[in-house]
Design an enzyme around this catalytic site. Structure first.
Site, PDB file in Angstrom:
ATOM      1  N   SER A 327       0.832  -1.204   0.000  1.00 45.68           N
ATOM      2  CA  SER A 327       0.000   0.000   0.000  1.00 45.68           C
ATOM      3  C   SER A 327       0.868   1.256   0.000  1.00 45.68           C
ATOM      4  CB  SER A 327      -0.913   0.023   1.230  1.00 45.68           C
ATOM      5  OG  SER A 327      -0.176   0.430   2.367  1.00 45.68           O
ATOM      6  N   CYS A 328       0.204   2.401  -0.189  1.00 45.94           N
ATOM      7  CA  CYS A 328       0.943   3.661  -0.234  1.00 45.94           C
ATOM      8  C   CYS A 328       1.030   4.334   1.129  1.00 45.94           C
ATOM      9  CB  CYS A 328       0.307   4.600  -1.252  1.00 45.94           C
ATOM     10  SG  CYS A 328       0.826   4.170  -2.903  1.00 45.94           S
ATOM     11  N   ASP A 329       0.708   3.604   2.192  1.00 49.44           N
ATOM     12  CA  ASP A 329       0.813   4.169   3.529  1.00 49.44           C
ATOM     13  C   ASP A 329       2.198   3.847   4.104  1.00 49.44           C
ATOM     14  OD1 ASP A 329       0.604   4.983   6.097  1.00 49.44           O
ATOM     15  OD2 ASP A 329      -1.161   3.793   6.586  1.00 49.44           O
ATOM     16  N   SER A 330       2.825   4.859   4.682  1.00 53.08           N
ATOM     17  CA  SER A 330       4.183   4.618   5.193  1.00 53.08           C
ATOM     18  C   SER A 330       4.183   3.749   6.443  1.00 53.08           C
ATOM     19  CB  SER A 330       4.881   5.945   5.480  1.00 53.08           C
ATOM     20  OG  SER A 330       4.174   6.644   6.469  1.00 53.08           O
ATOM     21  N   ASN A 366      -6.846   0.788   0.632  1.00 49.97           N
ATOM     22  CA  ASN A 366      -6.126   1.233  -0.562  1.00 49.97           C
ATOM     23  C   ASN A 366      -6.508   0.414  -1.805  1.00 49.97           C
ATOM     24  OD1 ASN A 366      -2.579   2.309  -0.716  1.00 49.97           O
ATOM     25  ND2 ASN A 366      -4.412   3.261  -1.492  1.00 49.97           N
TER      26      ASN A 366
END
Ligand SMILES: *Cc1c(COP(=O)(O)O)cnc(C)c1O
Length: 385
Positions: A327-330, A366
């Site tokens: 996903s694009c979450d850090s 996401n």
């Protein structure tokens, strides 16, 4: 270091690529035979104990059906879980609503599905049941200190030993059927010692309650039974046999229930996940997998679990790497400084023992689909190994 391997379902290295080629990645493989084996082993070591599978650990229908066929009962915590089991034909008699703080919807579901067994740990819950569910047969949930557990459920639930007798008396005075006590020593408890402590406390309360005219007839020893974990040793059979010895020592004439979750489903599922991206930061490799914290690896957060990653790559080289999800979450980083052989894009990793508190808490965050769960007993004949 590992528990006897015979109890752990693990697909072979040779089956990994064919499975991913045919069914895609990420992929979860469930062995219902593994579920059966775990259930039967528990019954072998604790023969007198009635098993209520805690379905929150993994509510996969094929797990529920396998256990239903074996005669298991079930531990539920919500209207949704009660209705799910009801729809599979599980009678209310085979469920315990083991959530000490129940919702109105949960109690309505109990009424519709004839569930009467439930736990409580407060005066407010007694009042709630008196008002909404006076036919309840209740067990008082005790708080047991156990700092060794991986997930300590006693921070949230359980009446103290000092409150116990008063609560039992209050419940009886409120017209509820007071049938016994329950406890949960904490999830992934790897020694029998906390069970012994809990049994001693329960025994004392049984005796004191009887003197007050409250005859308790059931003791629910909860869940907490462990599976082999990365970098720890476990003598499962020895531990189960010790728990049984203590149960027989303290409660030879009492009906005994238990509520295993992790133990039943944990070792019966494998994850296959692929490396979809590789980079280096500050001289350390980063591997991006197609499964992450919002998916099967949600157990890293919710369950403190340390997953094993097997690559079977033939290399003596070792690196310390970071493993991140897709996903694009850090936040979506599972492991840092994890020692591994160097990996490359396209490599497939096998994660054994990932059936408990994994897919159950996975999300679609996401836009990523949850990993599909296939049955090993079905797919093993469909692939060429
Ligand atoms: C979660 C839970 C269980 C199962 O715990 P495990 O450690 O997975 O065996 C059993 N009983 C209750 C009340 C629970 O909340």
């Amino acid at each position: 270091m590992r528990m006897e391997v015979k109890h752990i379902f693990q697909i072979s290295q040779r089956a990994m690529k064919p499975l991913v080629q045919k069914y895609g990645s990420p992929l979860l493989i469930l062995s219902t035979e593994g579920i059966r084996r775990n259930y039967l082993l528990l019954k072998q070591y604790l023969p007198r104990v009635r098993v209520f599978y805690a379905i929150k650990a993994n509510p996969d229908l094929r797990i529920l059906q396998t256990l239903q066929e074996l005669g298991s009962s079930f531990d539920v915590a919500s209207a949704g879980e009660i209705e799910l089991l009801h729809s599979l034909g599980v009678p209310g008699e085979k469920m315990i609503y083991a959530n000490p703080v129940k919702t109105k919807a949960g109690l309505v579901a109990c009424g519709n599905c004839q569930v009467t067994k439930m736990t409580f740990d407060s005066a407010s819950e007694i009042a709630k049941l008196q008002e909404l569910y006076p036919q309840a047969q209740v067990l008082l949930r005790l708080r047991i200190q156990n700092t060794q557990a991986l997930v300590d459920l006693n921070k949230k639930f359980g009446a103290s030993r000092e409150q116990a007798l008063e609560l039992l008396q209050q419940a009886q005075a409120a017209g509820l059927q007071v049938v016994g006590l329950s406890f949960h020593v904490g999830s992934q408890t790897i020694s029998a010692a906390p069970y012994k402590v809990a049994l001693e406390i329960a025994k004392e309360i049984f005796t004191q309650a009887e003197a007050l005219g409250i005859k308790l007839r059931v003791l629910d020893i909860g869940g907490g039974f462990p599976i082999a974990a990365r970098n720890t040793s476990l003598e499962l059979e020895k531990m189960l046999s010790q728990v049984n010895t203590y149960v027989e020592q303290f409660f030879p004439d009492t009906e005994i229930w238990c509520e295993p979750g992790r133990y039943i489903c944990g070792t019966a599922v494998n994850l296959l996940t692929s490396v979809i991206g590789v980079t280096a930061r500050d001289g350390q490799p980063w591997y991006f997998l197609d499964e992450g914290l919002y998916g099967t690896f949600s157990g890293v957060i919710f369950d403190n679990w340390d997953f094993e990653l097997l690559s079977f790559k033939n290399s003596t080289a070792r690196v310390k790497a970071t493993f991140a999800g897709p996903s694009c979450d850090s936040l979506d980083i599972m492991f840092r400084q994890r020692e591994t052989v160097p990996l490359e894009r396209g490599d497939v990793l096998l994660v054994p023992s990932c059936g408990a508190y994994t897919s159950a808490s996975a999300t679609n965050f996401n836009g990523f689909s949850k990993a599909p769960v296939l049955l090993w007993e079905e797919v093993s004949s469909q692939i060429e190994i």
